[in-house]
Design an enzyme around this catalytic site. Structure first.
Site, PDB file in Angstrom:
ATOM      1  CB  CYS A  87      -0.992  -0.039   1.168  1.00  0.00           C
ATOM      2  SG  CYS A  87      -2.248   1.262   1.089  1.00  0.00           S
ATOM      3  CG  HIS A 146      -3.937  -3.483   2.756  1.00  0.00           C
ATOM      4  ND1 HIS A 146      -2.939  -3.042   3.579  1.00  0.00           N
ATOM      5  CD2 HIS A 146      -4.541  -2.372   2.281  1.00  0.00           C
ATOM      6  CE1 HIS A 146      -2.927  -1.724   3.623  1.00  0.00           C
ATOM      7  NE2 HIS A 146      -3.904  -1.287   2.838  1.00  0.00           N
ATOM      8  CD  GLU A 203      -1.867  -6.222   5.082  1.00  0.00           C
ATOM      9  OE1 GLU A 203      -1.388  -6.549   3.970  1.00  0.00           O
ATOM     10  OE2 GLU A 203      -2.104  -5.044   5.394  1.00  0.00           O
TER      11      GLU A 203
END
Lengths: 201, 254
Positions: free
Chosen positions: A80, A181, A183
């Site tokens: 990001c 993202h 994650e």
């Protein structure tokens, strides 16, 4: 492998850490030059304002050690804001210099669409790569941003379209970065992180 | 355009348990937050919202622990809120593992809270929750769990909130909430059409067609529901398959 997560107070550090642990890596929060120098790979996470990231790196005197490590070829993944920081500057904070490892400027997405670009979107993959191994244009990734990299940059591996095309995934030598993202992107995100760990190994 | 419409289960938490109620009253136990979070993560939820319905100062540590336990289970974004009054409240929720913070009553009382949070965490992390109720020709903003009128027009408040830095609106219809008769299409379309940020519709969902309606005529970017998911009345994957068949773009791989 010891993976340094640059810890400058960004909100997504714990979730990046958790995702890496599930993949069998040994993440370590790092906020010193020495920690960066001794790590096997570096991840620069980030959410929020571009200025907050750049200022935090400067306050912790991490800018130079980070640039140095990346230029020396230490495997790097920017997430990001961590992607945006690689470029020379950003419209979000024009007065600040980015890390300047890649040429170009981060610009706002067009106002013809709802901003922030928030939610799950797909990629248009321009070339095959190690980072996107096993992933396809049918996979969704979670985005949460208003500014983005130019799709025309040569290091762009995949673009995403939201109002306009922008650079969503890039890879150049051992420099990797994603605008979304991983994650927070379920199984597809975990696969991408696993690919990065293999590139870094 | 390939930005998927989002399906968001909501966990209303009272201390350490998920509860459910009708029209903000008559609470019943609906399970363990971490267990439900793990289930929804696996079933293809696009995000999760956790709300502290007690929202009292002395029980805040319990709620933060619940956020930590929930975040542990997720590979999708987490929004948390309920009783967020200050920047410090928000920071503790983010540090516990939330990606976004919702504000409601406190933002009505002190709108600067929105800009303070937006500067600190970025607009993408600030969700303005609006509880709206129809009053003749407009929608009135309700606060304190829907009890009191804020004497604000919901459309005006949504616009002001976005100007102040909210990156998303979580819009609950007080008329529809708990009725299971479908989302409030008119309210959601009106708000969605007047702000430049994504709108999450909430209140009234039961059937898959309710979701198709709110993504179609309602112009919602995301749809939130609680008890129909907790009770297993509606499975997330089947809901998404239905939506895909009805030409709503959803994320089916997960």
């Amino acid at each position: 492998m010891r993976v340094a997560i640059v810890d400058y107070g960004a909100g997504n550090v714990p979730s990046v850490e958790r995702a890496l642990k599930k993949l069998g890596a040994q993440p370590e929060r790092v906020s010193t030059a020495e920690g960066l120098a001794t790590a096997g790979a570096i991840i620069l996470p980030g959410v929020g304002h571009y200025a907050a990231l750049i200022r935090a790196l400067e306050e912790r005197e991490l800018r130079e050690p980070l640039v140095d490590a990346i230029l020396r070829g230490k495997p790097f993944l920017g997430i990001c804001l961590g992607l945006q920081a690689l470029y020379q500057s950003s419209e979000e904070a024009p007065e600040l210099a980015g890390l300047g490892i890649l040429r170009g400027k981060i610009c706002a997405l067009p106002e013809s669409v709802k901003l922030p670009h928030m939610g799950w979107n797909r990629l248009k993959i321009r070339r095959t790569s190690r980072l996107l191994d096993g992933l396809s244009e049918g996979d969704y990734f979670y985005f949460a941003h208003t500014f983005a990299a130019d799709a025309a940059n040569s290091e762009t591996l995949a673009v995403c379209e939201y109002g306009a095309e922008f650079g969503a995934v890039l890879e150049m030598d051992r420099i990797c970065a994603v605008q979304f993202h991983p994650e927070k992107s379920g199984a597809a995100g975990a696969k991408l992180l696993g690919n990065f760990l293999r590139i870094a190994a | 355009m390939s930005l998927a419409r989002r399906i968001i289960p909501c966990l209303d938490v009272d201390g350490t348990r998920v509860v459910k109620g009708v029209n903000f009253a008559g609470l019943r136990d609906a399970g363990d937050p971490a267990e439900l979070a793990a289930r929804y993560n696996a079933e293809g939820a696009d995000e999760l919202v956790v709300l502290d319905i007690a929202a009292s100062r002395d029980r805040r540590p319990t709620f933060l622990e619940t956020i930590r336990r929930v975040a542990e289970q997720l590979a999708i974004p987490l929004t948390a809120g309920g009783g967020i009054r200050t920047l410090e409240d928000a920071r503790s929720v983010v540090e516990a593992g939330a990606d976004k913070v919702t504000v409601n009553t406190a933002a009505v009382l002190r709108p600067e809270l929105i800009s303070e949070l937006s500067k600190e965490f970025g607009a993408q992390a600030v969700v303005l929750a609006i509880d709206a109720k129809r009053e003749q020709e407009h929608w009135d903003v309700r606060v304190r769990g829907g009890h009191d009128s804020a004497q604000l027009d919901a459309l005006e408040w949504a616009k002001r909130g976005v100007e102040a830095g909210a990156g998303e609106i979580l819009l609950t219809s007080m008329d529809k909430d708990g009725t299971q008769s479908g989302f409030d299409v008119a309210l959601t379309a009106a708000i969605s059409g007047s702000v430049s940020v994504p709108v999450i519709a909430s209140g009234g969902a039961k059937l898959p067609k309710h979701f198709a309606e709110i993504f179609g005529a309602g112009q919602a970017d995301a749809a939130l529901a609680a008890s129909i998911f907790h009770d297993g009345v509606q499975a997330i994957r089947e809901l998404k398959q239905f939506l895909q068949k009805n030409n709503v773009e959803v994320r089916l791989s997960c």
